[in-house]
Design an enzyme around this catalytic site. Structure first.
Site, short mmCIF file in Angstrom:
data_model
loop_
_atom_site.label_atom_id
_atom_site.label_comp_id
_atom_site.label_asym_id
_atom_site.label_seq_id
_atom_site.Cartn_x
_atom_site.Cartn_y
_atom_site.Cartn_z
N ARG A 1 -22.13 -5.99 11.86
CA ARG A 1 -23.13 -5.56 12.85
C ARG A 1 -24.52 -5.45 12.21
O ARG A 1 -25.53 -5.81 12.81
CB ARG A 1 -22.69 -4.23 13.47
CG ARG A 1 -23.51 -3.72 14.64
CD ARG A 1 -23.63 -4.72 15.78
NE ARG A 1 -24.87 -5.45 15.68
CZ ARG A 1 -25.25 -6.45 16.48
NH1 ARG A 1 -24.47 -6.85 17.45
NH2 ARG A 1 -26.37 -7.06 16.32
N CYS B 1 -7.66 -2.08 -4.87
CA CYS B 1 -6.21 -1.86 -4.92
C CYS B 1 -5.48 -3.20 -4.95
O CYS B 1 -4.52 -3.38 -5.70
CB CYS B 1 -5.72 -1.07 -3.70
SG CYS B 1 -5.62 0.71 -3.99
N CYS C 1 2.43 3.04 -3.23
CA CYS C 1 1.65 4.05 -3.96
C CYS C 1 1.21 5.19 -3.06
O CYS C 1 1.25 6.36 -3.44
CB CYS C 1 0.39 3.41 -4.56
SG CYS C 1 0.70 2.37 -5.99
N HIS C 2 0.73 4.83 -1.85
CA HIS C 2 0.05 5.83 -1.01
C HIS C 2 0.94 6.48 0.02
O HIS C 2 0.48 7.38 0.75
CB HIS C 2 -1.15 5.18 -0.31
CG HIS C 2 -2.19 4.65 -1.25
ND1 HIS C 2 -3.04 5.49 -1.96
CD2 HIS C 2 -2.53 3.39 -1.61
CE1 HIS C 2 -3.87 4.74 -2.71
NE2 HIS C 2 -3.57 3.47 -2.52
N CYS D 1 -27.85 -7.43 13.40
CA CYS D 1 -29.10 -6.75 13.76
C CYS D 1 -30.27 -7.34 12.98
O CYS D 1 -31.33 -7.61 13.55
CB CYS D 1 -29.00 -5.25 13.44
SG CYS D 1 -28.42 -4.24 14.80
N CYS E 1 -35.76 0.25 16.86
CA CYS E 1 -34.87 0.23 18.03
C CYS E 1 -34.09 1.54 18.15
O CYS E 1 -34.05 2.15 19.21
CB CYS E 1 -33.87 -0.92 17.93
SG CYS E 1 -34.59 -2.54 18.24
N HIS E 2 -33.45 1.96 17.07
CA HIS E 2 -32.40 2.98 17.18
C HIS E 2 -32.89 4.41 16.98
O HIS E 2 -32.14 5.34 17.22
CB HIS E 2 -31.26 2.65 16.22
CG HIS E 2 -30.61 1.33 16.54
ND1 HIS E 2 -29.89 1.13 17.69
CD2 HIS E 2 -30.63 0.13 15.89
CE1 HIS E 2 -29.45 -0.13 17.71
NE2 HIS E 2 -29.89 -0.76 16.64
N CYS F 1 0.85 -1.20 0.00
CA CYS F 1 0.00 0.00 0.00
C CYS F 1 0.88 1.24 0.00
O CYS F 1 0.64 2.22 -0.72
CB CYS F 1 -0.89 0.03 1.24
SG CYS F 1 -1.91 -1.43 1.48
N CYS G 1 -34.74 -0.78 11.52
CA CYS G 1 -33.64 -0.14 12.25
C CYS G 1 -34.21 0.93 13.18
O CYS G 1 -33.81 1.06 14.34
CB CYS G 1 -32.65 0.51 11.29
SG CYS G 1 -32.01 -0.56 10.00
#
Lengths: 288, 108, 137
Positions: free
Chosen positions: A245, A141, A107-108, A249, A207-208, A104, A204
């Site tokens: 996650r 990449c 290049c970066h 859920c 609950c949230h 990585c 979603c």
């Protein structure tokens, strides 16, 4: 925290009962401030973005919903177990892999410079007009430039690399683009957010948005922000990705979930990220 | 976090004759031997079973660990600072592998 | 032992009774006896600190301290195997305290047993409530 000897146990029983009822409150901590290593303060409360249209009065980081001990883990980079992953990610960054013999860094360069702000804007529409998550950019990449194999979604190595990139944006405000080319993806994610899934028929938002600050069994419902991902989850004792996650859920609604790395979850990731506009990038966070 | 990799935090500066706090964290799954894989086979125990810290040739702490210590074992303790600067940390894994790390304490 | 009548006299909810550490599990008893060689264990100047409520039993921070102790052993009486860790303090120790993170399979008592230089043993206990999460926890 409590400290006691056996002889004091009975005497303290009444105090225990009081403390228990106090802990039943699942509201976000009223005044805790997230300061990393005593130096870097992250914004954990904010006015909602305009697009939220009054859905919630204030935006809260998931950090505010956690217990004192869990919050403390994130304030110290040594005690934060997610930093093990960040260090692995850094080593990967500097290691050539694949037929092209490139790392990585080739290049970066220095990630502290080149990756600053990258995580804050993720997920992001690429040059071809397709919404990509951080993981997609990394794997592109790898396959196109390094001629290495793509890493599996939510695998240790990929989460570690996302964590290393994420930390370069720590303390920067969430800055996802939701208009222009991103708008159709954002709209799709928003629709998903309010769609009820599974036998429990929970969205979603159920609950949230409607019930954050309440208990779900013994757990505290947060606003489901993703500015802290990848997150070291105490339950899994490792770094987990946003899509992992999401999958959990949706599974918990007793639905057949979408796969990690699916277009559905990329769109949902964009919309949920935009609900955190106003917060700072925390990744790598610690949650229960 | 696949391999065993230690992290150590020594105090920024230590004064001879005073106690100083040391924190250590090592990446390890701490497989208890109580879990089963998807096929129902018991996953064999593989844990860090002992951790030691020595300073100037003397033992600071010698810890026995069981499977009930969390993954990525974290240990915090105090060292009595003297004239020596070399602190040696050793983790012993089931199966016989030993991982050692040496750090220099700046005594001022 | 505390009776229901006494509990109610104290003004506590009945649910609290089940949270009181009434006895040590046989396995933990055996483990502690093996450690002490059957010597009697008294309450003493041993401190054990843990969160009252742990958000996740996988990672529970715990600290033990016993001034002058040669060793401190930790036992969790509700785990499948009660032994957790033993700290032996050497001549270069700056204190007789240590902190670590432990796994607790559920709400239970955690014991710290300190071995003193004269061969006697002292102990303290703390109860840690482990919450069952709502989301697959």
């Amino acid at each position: 925290m409590k400290t006691l000897t056996l002889s004091k146990l009975l005497a303290s029983a009444a105090m225990c009962a009081v403390a228990l009822s106090g802990a039943a409150t699942a509201q976000p901590h009223p005044d805790a401030e997230l300061i990393i290593e005593g130096e870097l303060q992250l914004k954990v409360r904010s006015e909602p973005a305009a697009h939220m249209d009054g859905a919630v009065p204030e935006i809260y980081s998931g950090w505010l919903f956690r217990a004192d001990e869990t919050r403390a883990l994130q304030m110290d980079d040594f005690e934060n177990p997610a930093m093990l992953g960040v260090e692995d990610g850094e080593a990967m960054w500097n290691t050539a892999e694949g037929a092209a013999g490139q790392s990585c860094a080739d290049c970066h360069g220095d990630a502290a410079e080149s990756m600053k702000g990258v995580r804050a804007a993720m997920p992001k529409v690429n040059a071809d007009g397709v919404l990509w998550s951080t993981e997609d950019y990394i794997n592109n990449c790898r396959t196109e430039r390094m001629e290495a194999d793509a890493l599996k979604w939510n695998s240790g190595p990929l989460n570690n690399m996302v964590a290393y990139i994420s930390v370069q944006s720590r303390g920067m405000p969430v800055a996802v683009q939701i208009d222009g080319e991103a708008e159709p993806y954002w709209e799709r994610g928003k629709e998903m957010y309010y769609t009820r899934y599974g036998q429990l028929e929970l969205s979603c938002a159920s609950c949230h948005e409607e019930n954050y600050g309440m208990n779900i069994r013994a757990d505290h419902l947060s606003q489901g922000q993703i500015n802290g991902f990848p997150t070291y989850r105490l339950k899994q004792a490792k770094l987990i990705s946003t899509h992992n996650r999401f999958r959990g859920c949706i599974r918990d609604t007793r639905a057949e979930s979408f796969p990690m790395g699916s277009d559905e979850f990329r769109a949902l990731e964009l919309y949920v990220a935009s609900r955190g506009l106003g917060l700072d990038v925390e990744g790598v966070a610690v949650r229960n | 976090m696949s391999e065993v990799k230690p992290r150590i935090r020594l105090p920024r500066s230590a004064t001879a004759g005073k106690a100083a706090e040391i924190k250590t964290l090592v990446s390890h799954v701490m497989e208890t031997g109580l879990r089963k894989d998807a096929d129902g086979n018991t996953i064999p125990r593989k844990i860090i079973n002992r951790f030691t810290c020595e300073y100037g040739g003397d033992m600071v702490i010698d810890m026995e660990l069981e499977g009930a210590v969390s993954a990525n074992p974290y240990v915090e303790f105090d060292i009595m600072v003297g004239d020596a600067t070399e602190v040696v940390f050793t983790w012993y894994e089931d199966g016989g592998n030993v991982y050692t790390e040496t750090k220099e304490l700046s005594v001022g | 032992m505390i009776t229901r009548r006494e509990t109610m006299a104290l003004g506590l909810g009945a649910a609290t009774v089940t949270l009181l550490p009434i006895s040590v599990s046989a396995a933990a008893d055996d483990a502690i006896a093996a450690y002490t060689g059957g010597a009697s264990v008294t309450e003493g100047d041993v401190m054990i600190t843990a969160p009252e409520i742990a958000e996740n039993g996988n990672t529970v921070p715990i600290s033990v301290e016993a001034p002058g102790a040669a060793e401190i052993a930790i036992y969790a009486d509700g785990n499948p195997t009660p032994g957790v860790a033993v700290f032996k303090f050497g001549p270069a120790a700056g204190s007789h305290r240590a902190s670590t993170r432990i796994r607790l399979g559920g709400t239970q008592d955690v014991f710290a047993v300190a071995k003193m230089p004269d061969g006697s043993f002292q102990q303290a206990a703390v109860e840690v409530k482990v919450t069952i999460g709502g989301c697959g926890g």
